[in-house]
Design an enzyme around this catalytic site. Structure first.
Site, PDB file in Angstrom:
ATOM      1  N   TYR A  85      -6.746  10.074   5.214  1.00  0.00           N
ATOM      2  CA  TYR A  85      -5.405  10.502   4.830  1.00  0.00           C
ATOM      3  C   TYR A  85      -5.480  11.404   3.584  1.00  0.00           C
ATOM      4  O   TYR A  85      -6.560  11.715   3.094  1.00  0.00           O
ATOM      5  CB  TYR A  85      -4.507   9.283   4.611  1.00  0.00           C
ATOM      6  CG  TYR A  85      -4.086   8.599   5.916  1.00  0.00           C
ATOM      7  CD1 TYR A  85      -4.132   9.270   7.134  1.00  0.00           C
ATOM      8  CD2 TYR A  85      -3.632   7.293   5.929  1.00  0.00           C
ATOM      9  CE1 TYR A  85      -3.737   8.659   8.323  1.00  0.00           C
ATOM     10  CE2 TYR A  85      -3.234   6.669   7.116  1.00  0.00           C
ATOM     11  CZ  TYR A  85      -3.292   7.359   8.308  1.00  0.00           C
ATOM     12  OH  TYR A  85      -2.902   6.756   9.481  1.00  0.00           O
TER      13      TYR A  85
ATOM     14  N   CYS B 246      -1.084  -8.074  20.432  1.00  0.00           N
ATOM     15  CA  CYS B 246      -2.454  -8.570  20.285  1.00  0.00           C
ATOM     16  C   CYS B 246      -2.912  -9.200  21.590  1.00  0.00           C
ATOM     17  O   CYS B 246      -2.165  -9.953  22.219  1.00  0.00           O
ATOM     18  CB  CYS B 246      -2.529  -9.593  19.154  1.00  0.00           C
ATOM     19  SG  CYS B 246      -4.158 -10.338  18.987  1.00  0.00           S
TER      20      CYS B 246
ATOM     21  N   LYS C 294     -20.813  -7.557  23.756  1.00  0.00           N
ATOM     22  CA  LYS C 294     -19.585  -8.244  24.145  1.00  0.00           C
ATOM     23  C   LYS C 294     -19.552  -9.665  23.559  1.00  0.00           C
ATOM     24  O   LYS C 294     -18.885 -10.540  24.099  1.00  0.00           O
ATOM     25  CB  LYS C 294     -19.474  -8.310  25.681  1.00  0.00           C
ATOM     26  CG  LYS C 294     -19.597  -6.977  26.403  1.00  0.00           C
ATOM     27  CD  LYS C 294     -18.460  -6.022  26.134  1.00  0.00           C
ATOM     28  CE  LYS C 294     -17.227  -6.226  26.935  1.00  0.00           C
ATOM     29  NZ  LYS C 294     -17.363  -6.097  28.361  1.00  0.00           N
TER      30      LYS C 294
ATOM     31  N   GLU D  65      -9.703 -24.758  39.761  1.00  0.00           N
ATOM     32  CA  GLU D  65     -10.601 -23.604  39.831  1.00  0.00           C
ATOM     33  C   GLU D  65     -11.571 -23.859  40.973  1.00  0.00           C
ATOM     34  O   GLU D  65     -12.190 -24.918  41.040  1.00  0.00           O
ATOM     35  CB  GLU D  65     -11.330 -23.452  38.485  1.00  0.00           C
ATOM     36  CG  GLU D  65     -12.513 -22.512  38.499  1.00  0.00           C
ATOM     37  CD  GLU D  65     -12.167 -21.094  38.949  1.00  0.00           C
ATOM     38  OE1 GLU D  65     -11.252 -20.498  38.373  1.00  0.00           O
ATOM     39  OE2 GLU D  65     -12.820 -20.604  39.912  1.00  0.00           O
TER      40      GLU D  65
ATOM     41  N   GLN E 285       0.845  -1.198   0.000  1.00  0.00           N
ATOM     42  CA  GLN E 285       0.000   0.000   0.000  1.00  0.00           C
ATOM     43  C   GLN E 285       0.880   1.247   0.000  1.00  0.00           C
ATOM     44  O   GLN E 285       1.865   1.326   0.737  1.00  0.00           O
ATOM     45  CB  GLN E 285      -0.898   0.011   1.237  1.00  0.00           C
ATOM     46  CG  GLN E 285      -1.963   1.084   1.165  1.00  0.00           C
ATOM     47  CD  GLN E 285      -2.812   1.151   2.424  1.00  0.00           C
ATOM     48  OE1 GLN E 285      -2.303   1.328   3.523  1.00  0.00           O
ATOM     49  NE2 GLN E 285      -4.117   1.026   2.255  1.00  0.00           N
TER      50      GLN E 285
ATOM     51  N   GLY F 207      -8.326  -8.059   8.489  1.00  0.00           N
ATOM     52  CA  GLY F 207      -7.258  -7.344   9.160  1.00  0.00           C
ATOM     53  C   GLY F 207      -6.916  -8.036  10.456  1.00  0.00           C
ATOM     54  O   GLY F 207      -6.103  -8.963  10.528  1.00  0.00           O
ATOM     55  N   ARG F 208      -7.607  -7.633  11.502  1.00  0.00           N
ATOM     56  CA  ARG F 208      -7.244  -8.090  12.840  1.00  0.00           C
ATOM     57  C   ARG F 208      -7.370  -9.600  13.015  1.00  0.00           C
ATOM     58  O   ARG F 208      -6.642 -10.196  13.813  1.00  0.00           O
ATOM     59  CB  ARG F 208      -8.086  -7.327  13.868  1.00  0.00           C
ATOM     60  CG  ARG F 208      -7.702  -5.852  13.931  1.00  0.00           C
ATOM     61  CD  ARG F 208      -8.768  -5.015  14.592  1.00  0.00           C
ATOM     62  NE  ARG F 208      -9.973  -4.963  13.780  1.00  0.00           N
ATOM     63  CZ  ARG F 208     -11.110  -4.415  14.161  1.00  0.00           C
ATOM     64  NH1 ARG F 208     -11.199  -3.867  15.359  1.00  0.00           N
ATOM     65  NH2 ARG F 208     -12.162  -4.397  13.355  1.00  0.00           N
TER      66      ARG F 208
ATOM     67  N   ALA G 297      -5.975 -15.894  32.378  1.00  0.00           N
ATOM     68  CA  ALA G 297      -4.542 -15.997  32.688  1.00  0.00           C
ATOM     69  C   ALA G 297      -4.184 -17.428  33.074  1.00  0.00           C
ATOM     70  O   ALA G 297      -3.187 -17.985  32.603  1.00  0.00           O
ATOM     71  CB  ALA G 297      -4.163 -15.025  33.804  1.00  0.00           C
TER      72      ALA G 297
ATOM     73  N   GLN H  95     -13.046 -13.691  35.535  1.00  0.00           N
ATOM     74  CA  GLN H  95     -13.661 -12.394  35.222  1.00  0.00           C
ATOM     75  C   GLN H  95     -14.284 -12.360  33.826  1.00  0.00           C
ATOM     76  O   GLN H  95     -15.176 -11.566  33.555  1.00  0.00           O
ATOM     77  CB  GLN H  95     -12.617 -11.274  35.326  1.00  0.00           C
ATOM     78  CG  GLN H  95     -12.196 -10.939  36.738  1.00  0.00           C
ATOM     79  CD  GLN H  95     -13.356 -10.457  37.587  1.00  0.00           C
ATOM     80  OE1 GLN H  95     -14.099  -9.574  37.194  1.00  0.00           O
ATOM     81  NE2 GLN H  95     -13.520 -11.058  38.748  1.00  0.00           N
TER      82      GLN H  95
END
Ligand SMILES: Cc1cc2nc3c(=O)[nH]c(=O)nc-3n(C[C@H](O)[C@H](O)[C@H](O)COP(=O)(O)O)c2cc1C
Ligand code: SF4
Length: 648
Positions: free
Chosen positions: A174, A365, A432, A414, A103, A320-321, A395, A422
């Site tokens: 841009y 990421c 979400k 656990e 690009q 993309g992501r 985690a 969480q």
């Protein structure tokens, strides 16, 4: 073949593409400060090419490092010095089975100029929203001619560097968008006014670039089909511009949207914006041109990408992501192992707010801590150890699967009846859904690993002595923070997690205490419940509501709350809960009673340190990770978990 439309080969100009998946251009700042290719950059792209993508569009390379770039780490095409590195990059991509475009662009008024250089723009009006940057000066016709020459020189360098084609960055606010948009182009000469005049620079660029490249060399154009701003570029204009581009010999139109200077965060949409939100624009452009159209924007599941092509919305789908999160996305989709795809959760944290939008850092990421370290494999352990992981949140799970993949014997305990920590609360507010996808993915990874996971298993010193670990990882997470002020025992005072779990249904006049992301998302959740709410107030001690939230997500959330009549009250002190409501001191020092039928404490979470002392005293190596160290986001939790999993 599970996704027949997506894996149907196609042509882009003279190029044969093995499938319809395009890697969208994404800056990552893995280049050197002055924009030259590094091994890290090559490894990053090689992994995506090897991962099965049909066409890679390498990130924005500036035509003018001094006034047209996003700053240090922005790849450059403005100097022949860049060619050898870019040649290595293009050949690595092509050797690994993908086609390679690069690009080319200029950031105009949104750039980061070298010292003593001023930014340029079609008109002075386009104020630079990035704090501390000077306003751009208006380009003269001589500047415009220089700019055209820079684009054509950059094209010649891309050809010399072995790329299969180039893409013009005429999107996202841009320089070229600044010319196309009446919001930023107030010129009265032949480059301003009518659409034909505003598109003149773009069309002159295409003509000049074609002169610099061999006949048939594919030039793609990326456009923001709508600027999503009153008075800005609209789809009808882009239809016309696309037709002109087709007549000028462009090989494909890449349909994006929005502007970094605008208020709508659609160019890189956060999770609150619907998947496939730009597809309607792609279809409109596809209906008026015959060259291939590339769609982009939250299409990062095989289902969505397949549907975009199968339903005729676009010829190709740019991801993309999704490809940051999983370089193997395409191969996994082809092989029908979609559950193994590491999802992008559209959080915009690791890649943007703590990545390329933050000063002096690179792309990271949240869900893929290995991005940017593609050449670094996870080393198998030389000494198999018994690893006890305490806590089954992200985690804990991430450190467990990482340690197990290295050959350790891992037990994860656990104390609750379900895994997730969480994350189980975080998925409950509206918008979400992507977190639920990640939740499922983490559980899938755990289930397909050698980790033994035990639920309802609180860890005690006696348990540890019985299991005899060589090393322990404490990932106990965090617990909702109680608020110890006068009257907190009142029956009308509830904790936010009880609300999110549905144990309490707030109604009437509701006051939420704590103005961080937890409080605001709880407010969003309550509004979504459709129980009768007379008033909803969010009270915060600090001066900025939801200040730690990723900026795009925050902007959308606060807008939703305000539109629904939520009263956001920062800089207030809360003094006392009463039967009738909450006694506060407002920013001017006045005491007042916020009348409420229901008071919700949502001041966040505090580290769970209940096991710190007892386990720490056992003489067994103990690592602490995630929220039990200090409550932060999933990005930090996963990064720490991965690092610890690799070190054990
Ligand atoms: C870290 C990052 C860097 C980006 N850099 C560029 C870029 O250099 N050029 C560009 O046109 N778009 C850039 N984008 C936008 C993407 O190309 C893409 O349009 C956007 O992420 C939406 O697609 P997605 O939902 O599949 O991620 C960037 C996006 C991200 C997340
Ligand atoms: S940091 Fe978040 S938005 Fe960016 S690629 Fe990773 S998961 Fe997606």
């Amino acid at each position: 073949m599970p996704w027949p439309a997506l894996f149907q080969p196609t042509n882009l100009g003279p190029l044969r593409l093995k499938n319809r998946v395009v890697m969208a251009p994404m800056e990552n700042h893995y280049a050197t400060d002055d924009g030259l290719v590094t091994d890290r950059l090559i490894d990053y792209y090689t992994a995506r090419a090897a991962g099965g993508v049909g066409l890679i569009i390498v990130e924005l390379a500036t035509v003018d490092s001094e006034v047209g770039s996003t700053g240090p780490g922005n790849l450059t095409l403005d100097d022949d010095r860049a060619i050898p590195g870019l040649r290595l990059l293009s050949s690595a991509i092509i050797e690994h089975g993908a086609r390679a475009l690069i690009q080319i662009g200029h950031t105009g008024s949104l750039g980061v100029p070298h010292p003593n250089r001023s930014l340029i723009s079609p008109s002075v009006v386009h104020a630079n929203p990035r704090a501390g940057r000077p306003a751009a000066r208006e380009m003269t016709v001589t500047d415009i001619n220089h700019c055209i020459r820079r684009f054509s020189d950059a094209t010649a360098r891309a050809v010399a560097a072995g790329f299969d084609g180039v893409e013009i960055h005429a999107a996202h606010g841009y320089l070229i968008t600044q010319f196309l948009s009446s919001l930023s182009n107030h010129r009265t000469d032949e480059y301003g006014g009518s659409l034909a005049n505003r598109a003149r620079l773009l069309l002159e660029l295409v003509a000049a670039m074609r002169q610099s490249a061999p006949s048939g060399f594919p030039i793609v154009c990326r456009l923001s089909a709508s600027e999503f701003a009153p008075g800005g570029i609209v789809a009808e204009e882009t239809e016309q511009v696309s037709q002109w581009l087709e007549q000028s010999g462009i090989a494909a139109i890449h349909v994006s949207g929005g502007s970094y200077a605008g208020k709508e965060p659609v160019s890189i949409a956060p999770m609150a914006i619907a998947r496939g939100h730009l597809l309607g624009l792609a279809r409109r452009i596809k209906q008026c041109v015959s060259v291939p159209v590339i769609a982009v924007g939250r299409l990062g599941t095989p289902e969505d990408a397949e549907a975009a092509v199968a339903n005729g919305m676009a010829d190709l789908v740019a991801l993309g992501r999704a490809l940051i999160a999983d370089p193997e996305f395409v191969n996994k989709a082809r092989d029908g192992v979609t559950a193994a795809i590491v999802p992008c959760i559209a959080c915009n944290v690791g890649c943007l707010s703590k990545g390329v939008f933050a000063p002096n850092t690179v792309m990271h990421c949240t869900t893929n801590p290995q991005v940017g370290h593609e050449a670094r494999s996870i080393p198998p352990t030389k000494r198999r150890r018994r690893v006890l992981i305490i806590g089954g949140g992200p985690a804990g799970i991430y450190s467990a699967v990482t340690a197990a993949s290295r050959g350790h014997s891992v037990l994860l305990c656990e104390k609750e009846p379900e895994l997730g920590g969480q994350l189980n609360l975080a998925v409950l507010p509206p918008h979400k859904e992507e977190l639920r996808v990640w939740q499922r993915h983490l559980l899938h990874r755990l289930a397909t690993s050698s980790v033994e996971a035990r639920l309802n298993t609180p860890v005690t010193a006696a348990f540890v002595r019985g299991w005899r670990p060589d090393v322990m990882v404490l990932a106990a997470g965090a617990a909702p923070q109680r608020l110890d002020i006068l009257g907190s025992q009142h029956g009308n005072v509830h904790m936010f997690d009880a609300v999110l779990r549905g144990a309490v249904q707030p109604a009437g006049r509701v006051v939420i205490i704590g103005g961080g992301d937890v409080a605001c998302e709880t407010a969003d959740f309550i509004l979504n419940q459709r129980t009768p709410i007379d008033s909803l107030v969010v009270v915060r001690r600090g001066s900025r509501i939801a200040q730690d939230m990723e900026p795009m997500t925050r902007a959308l959330l606060l807008r939703r709350l305000r539109r629904n009549g939520v009263n956001l009250l920062p800089s207030a002190q809360y003094n006392e809960f009463r039967d009738e409501g909450l006694l506060i001191t407002d920013p001017d020092g006045r005491k007042m009673l916020l009348r409420a039928d229901c008071l919700i404490v949502a001041t966040g979470v505090v580290p769970d340190r209940t096991l710190d002392e007892s386990l720490g005293a056992m003489g067994i190596p103990l690592q602490r990770i995630g929220d039990c160290v200090s409550p932060r986001g999933f990005y930090e939790a996963v990064a720490e978990a991965f690092a610890v999993g690799c070190e054990l």
